[in-house]
Design an enzyme around this catalytic site. Sequence first.
Site, PDB file in Angstrom:
ATOM      1  N   ASP A 100       0.836  -1.207   0.000  1.00 54.25           N
ATOM      2  CA  ASP A 100       0.000   0.000   0.000  1.00 54.25           C
ATOM      3  C   ASP A 100       0.872   1.259   0.000  1.00 54.25           C
ATOM      4  O   ASP A 100       1.815   1.384   0.791  1.00 54.25           O
ATOM      5  CB  ASP A 100      -0.898   0.030   1.247  1.00 54.25           C
ATOM      6  CG  ASP A 100      -1.947  -1.081   1.222  1.00 54.25           C
ATOM      7  OD1 ASP A 100      -2.263  -1.587   0.131  1.00 54.25           O
ATOM      8  OD2 ASP A 100      -2.446  -1.436   2.314  1.00 54.25           O
ATOM      9  N   HIS A 247       0.854  -7.806   0.272  1.00 53.86           N
ATOM     10  CA  HIS A 247      -0.387  -8.578   0.400  1.00 53.86           C
ATOM     11  C   HIS A 247      -1.101  -8.712  -0.933  1.00 53.86           C
ATOM     12  O   HIS A 247      -0.788  -8.005  -1.909  1.00 53.86           O
ATOM     13  CB  HIS A 247      -1.287  -7.979   1.477  1.00 53.86           C
ATOM     14  CG  HIS A 247      -1.684  -6.561   1.225  1.00 53.86           C
ATOM     15  ND1 HIS A 247      -0.815  -5.498   1.366  1.00 53.86           N
ATOM     16  CD2 HIS A 247      -2.853  -6.020   0.836  1.00 53.86           C
ATOM     17  CE1 HIS A 247      -1.430  -4.375   1.082  1.00 53.86           C
ATOM     18  NE2 HIS A 247      -2.672  -4.668   0.746  1.00 53.86           N
ATOM     19  N   ARG A 262     -10.766   0.169   5.352  1.00 60.17           N
ATOM     20  CA  ARG A 262      -9.303   0.212   5.500  1.00 60.17           C
ATOM     21  C   ARG A 262      -8.837   1.602   5.888  1.00 60.17           C
ATOM     22  O   ARG A 262      -9.262   2.601   5.311  1.00 60.17           O
ATOM     23  CB  ARG A 262      -8.630  -0.196   4.184  1.00 60.17           C
ATOM     24  CG  ARG A 262      -7.151  -0.513   4.359  1.00 60.17           C
ATOM     25  CD  ARG A 262      -6.483  -0.827   3.040  1.00 60.17           C
ATOM     26  NE  ARG A 262      -6.004   0.389   2.406  1.00 60.17           N
ATOM     27  CZ  ARG A 262      -5.348   0.430   1.254  1.00 60.17           C
ATOM     28  NH1 ARG A 262      -5.103  -0.687   0.588  1.00 60.17           N
ATOM     29  NH2 ARG A 262      -4.939   1.569   0.745  1.00 60.17           N
TER      30      ARG A 262
END
Length: 273
Positions: A100, A247, A262
């Site tokens: 991210d 991920h 999130r």
Amino acid sequence: MNTWKLTKLTGHCGARLEGVSLASASTSQLEIVRSSLFEHGVIIIPEQHLSPEDHIKLAKFFGEIDVNRFFTPVASHPMIAEVRTVPEQPEVIGGTWHTDHSYDAAPAMCSILNARQLPPFGGDTHFASMSAAYRTMSSGLQNMLRDLRAWHSDGSFVNSTDVGIKPKKEAFRDPVLHPVIVKHPHTGAPCVYVNGDFTVNFENWSVEESAPLLTFLYAFITKPIFTARVVWEPGMVAIWDNRLVQHYATADYSGYSRLMHRITVAGVPLEAF
Ligand code: SIN
């Protein structure tokens, strides 16, 4: 911590923490969660059922909230991003290995995912340890990678309409450089920091020249031995450190909905190991 139980998920990646209520945990208890996070890369905590307010409060323990500029915000709580799959959606958000916010100059420290609605099967999230991947490489490869930096770009969001993200033109920024092997800002551990969604090329190498080594690295760092597969349970929360793990969200529940909330927490510019 007497009633807390921390169990490793796999040899190299992740742990499950039971017996804790994140919404009412004290600062010293959350400090234990944070040190477990730095040790295991990802922590899953079942049976939390966090409200958006609890989620925001938890995130603020870890640092400042870094609102994602591409994702759709939760209407009532714009600091939280929606990770939503609707039944007719062809792809899912995050359905390839990635880190991210690696396209930011100070990339996100951690992400906190709160399960709100799960499909009847599937939708698991895989994590891979970037510190274990580094430790397992030959010293020759480690030495070469330690001298390299790579460009990261948010350009892949141009094609994100399949996952329900319609980015505004002004959201896009210039690519940024990060070391290929970063030093974890808290523990000093070396971690591989290139990912298939956002890394474009090595500094002073063309995209074409970079591709074979990047392709090798993406296959190497996501070998099953470095990974853990998280099977979501209602109310579960996962917290992962974006420097320690990558991920991958599994798109295997076509025809069903899934909704996760999130929050990403701001990090610092990354230094070379
Ligand atoms: C993400 O990439 O942050 C989403 C992961 C997931 O939905 O499992």
